[in-house]
Write a protein that holds these residues in place. Sequence first.
Motif, PDB file in Angstrom:
ATOM      1  N   THR A  18     -33.663  47.646  -5.563  1.00 25.09           N
ATOM      2  CA  THR A  18     -32.687  46.594  -5.819  1.00 25.09           C
ATOM      3  C   THR A  18     -33.384  45.250  -5.644  1.00 25.09           C
ATOM      4  N   GLY A  19     -32.969  44.263  -6.396  1.00 27.19           N
ATOM      5  CA  GLY A  19     -33.672  42.981  -6.298  1.00 27.19           C
ATOM      6  C   GLY A  19     -32.976  41.890  -7.079  1.00 27.19           C
ATOM      7  N   PHE A  20     -33.630  40.739  -7.115  1.00 27.09           N
ATOM      8  CA  PHE A  20     -33.064  39.619  -7.872  1.00 27.09           C
ATOM      9  C   PHE A  20     -34.176  38.708  -8.356  1.00 27.09           C
ATOM     10  N   ALA A  21     -33.827  37.842  -9.294  1.00 30.10           N
ATOM     11  CA  ALA A  21     -34.749  36.764  -9.695  1.00 30.10           C
ATOM     12  C   ALA A  21     -33.960  35.470  -9.818  1.00 30.10           C
ATOM     13  N   PHE A  22     -34.458  34.439  -9.162  1.00 25.25           N
ATOM     14  CA  PHE A  22     -33.905  33.091  -9.337  1.00 25.25           C
ATOM     15  C   PHE A  22     -34.663  32.415 -10.457  1.00 25.25           C
ATOM     16  N   GLY A  23     -33.948  31.701 -11.303  1.00 29.10           N
ATOM     17  CA  GLY A  23     -34.600  30.799 -12.237  1.00 29.10           C
ATOM     18  C   GLY A  23     -34.927  29.535 -11.436  1.00 29.10           C
ATOM     19  N   PHE A  24     -36.211  29.374 -11.099  1.00 28.54           N
ATOM     20  CA  PHE A  24     -36.614  28.299 -10.189  1.00 28.54           C
ATOM     21  C   PHE A  24     -36.294  26.916 -10.768  1.00 28.54           C
ATOM     22  N   ASP A  25     -36.489  26.775 -12.091  1.00 30.34           N
ATOM     23  CA  ASP A  25     -36.261  25.458 -12.721  1.00 30.34           C
ATOM     24  C   ASP A  25     -34.784  25.079 -12.663  1.00 30.34           C
ATOM     25  N   ARG A  26     -33.925  26.088 -12.825  1.00 27.75           N
ATOM     26  CA  ARG A  26     -32.484  25.802 -12.738  1.00 27.75           C
ATOM     27  C   ARG A  26     -32.085  25.528 -11.298  1.00 27.75           C
ATOM     28  N   LEU A  27     -32.738  26.198 -10.376  1.00 25.12           N
ATOM     29  CA  LEU A  27     -32.471  25.934  -8.954  1.00 25.12           C
ATOM     30  C   LEU A  27     -32.812  24.475  -8.629  1.00 25.12           C
ATOM     31  N   MET A  28     -33.901  23.991  -9.216  1.00 21.33           N
ATOM     32  CA  MET A  28     -34.308  22.599  -8.981  1.00 21.33           C
ATOM     33  C   MET A  28     -33.231  21.638  -9.491  1.00 21.33           C
ATOM     34  N   ILE A  29     -32.576  22.004 -10.611  1.00 22.16           N
ATOM     35  CA  ILE A  29     -31.542  21.123 -11.173  1.00 22.16           C
ATOM     36  C   ILE A  29     -30.280  21.192 -10.313  1.00 22.16           C
ATOM     37  N   ALA A  30     -29.992  22.385  -9.782  1.00 25.75           N
ATOM     38  CA  ALA A  30     -28.709  22.595  -9.082  1.00 25.75           C
ATOM     39  C   ALA A  30     -28.726  22.123  -7.633  1.00 25.75           C
ATOM     40  N   ARG A  31     -29.890  21.728  -7.130  1.00 21.24           N
ATOM     41  CA  ARG A  31     -29.943  21.423  -5.698  1.00 21.24           C
ATOM     42  C   ARG A  31     -29.782  19.936  -5.402  1.00 21.24           C
ATOM     43  N   ASN A  32     -29.311  19.703  -4.197  1.00 17.91           N
ATOM     44  CA  ASN A  32     -29.160  18.332  -3.742  1.00 17.91           C
ATOM     45  C   ASN A  32     -30.444  17.914  -3.027  1.00 17.91           C
ATOM     46  N   SER A  33     -31.137  16.931  -3.585  1.00 17.99           N
ATOM     47  CA  SER A  33     -32.455  16.590  -3.034  1.00 17.99           C
ATOM     48  C   SER A  33     -32.399  15.348  -2.139  1.00 17.99           C
ATOM     49  N   LYS A  34     -31.163  14.922  -1.790  1.00 17.79           N
ATOM     50  CA  LYS A  34     -31.005  13.663  -1.052  1.00 17.79           C
ATOM     51  C   LYS A  34     -31.806  13.638   0.256  1.00 17.79           C
TER      52      LYS A  34
END
Length: 424
Positions: A308-324
């Motif tokens: 069992t496993g998963f994959a994050f789309g890293f580029d989309r994670l970068m867009i979805a995160r709050n970098s404040k």
Amino acid sequence: MPEFQRPRGTRDFGPEEMAKRRLVESKLRETARLFGFGEVMTPTFESTDLFVEKSGEDIVGEIYAFEDKKNRKIALRPELTASVMRFYVNEMQSLPKPVKIFYFGNMFRYERPQKGRYREFFQFGAELIGAPSIEADAEILALAYYCTESVNASVADIRIGHLGVLKTLFDKYSIDDSHQIEIRRFLDKKDFEGMNSYFSNNSLSNEALKYLKKIALTKGSPDKLDDIKNLLGSECESIDYLIGLAKKIEEYGIRNYSIDLGVARGLDYYTGMVFEIDGVGLGAESQICGGGAYSLAKLFGGKEVYSTGFAFGFDRLMIARNSKNDRIESLDAYIVPVSNRAKKRCIEVASILRNKKISAEIDLLDRSISKAMKYANTVKVKNVIIIGNEELNSMCVTIKNMKTGIQEKVKEKDIVQYITKCRN
Ligand code: AMP
């Protein structure tokens, strides 16, 4: 227009963007390690047959596949689960179970580029191989959840489904494997119109279609599953499994989830639990993570094992995160020689600082002091260190703290301490 353009669907990342990406990567790596997962790396290209074995011949049209100079069929990896499972079958089958591995790397798919969808993109993923299913699935869901937390991603709830529910329905209405694959593709795209036509063109049961839509639209808390259980009869083990799994992930403290029987994951090698996470503010390409239980080891010539496993789309994670609140460190010291004689001393001071892990840059362009200050402001240096003849003669340096504007003479032996104090 410049003569050479980036290939379509690829990107360049400058130092500022890379600093942010490395920061996020390090948080993901740290979270995986906290769960006892170890990092692996596999080749960027594999034999094309590996991906064909996993996903079918059609995949060749969607990836970068070519022949090398000895006519071997080679493909740039479009994902990493296949490579990791090949690696597992080749070298890790006899390791103590469970085998817990994670990866980070670039993937290549021949897609139509748009926001959040590229031809070269990055994935961070994890695989848990050889643990009992419900425990393994819960651990994988928990890791995915903590990954989104660790990087401050704005995400919707984790939507968890189970392919066994569809399978029970398919069996009940004797819908064969080839139809099942097509129907899962419609479900994955939520293309109900396409599904209607498919059912009528292939003379499949209208009742099955009605129930299929009901299943696909079942979303919410686990008690939503009661209806489906009544509909399919009491033998639907996957419903009980989902109820058990929901309890388990709540033991991990996860509340941000929903049961969603519409999660079908178009890919045919998923076998049981499947899940997806959407990011907020991403537009059409909103899915940032997909995963589930799958069966690949046997297909690749190994022994059957629960995976069992998963994959994050890293580029989309970068867009979805709050970098404040990201802390990207700026340069500690920019050292400016005011005379030729001072250049040697500048190198010595830079070496002292660098040896103490304090970042230091030497002015290489013979800038005047005013130009040097302007440059330091632009690149947001914390301190400018000026060394001229006067400083050489008195065994000291002049340091200007760019945040406070205070300029002081500091004895050479005290520079490290002075700069370290400015960091805090
Ligand atoms: P998949 O391997 O297709 O299950 O994809 C896993 C995750 O990778 C998806 O949820 C997306 O976030 C991401 N992803 C897939 N394809 C692309 C792409 N072409 N560009 C950017 N991210 C992608």
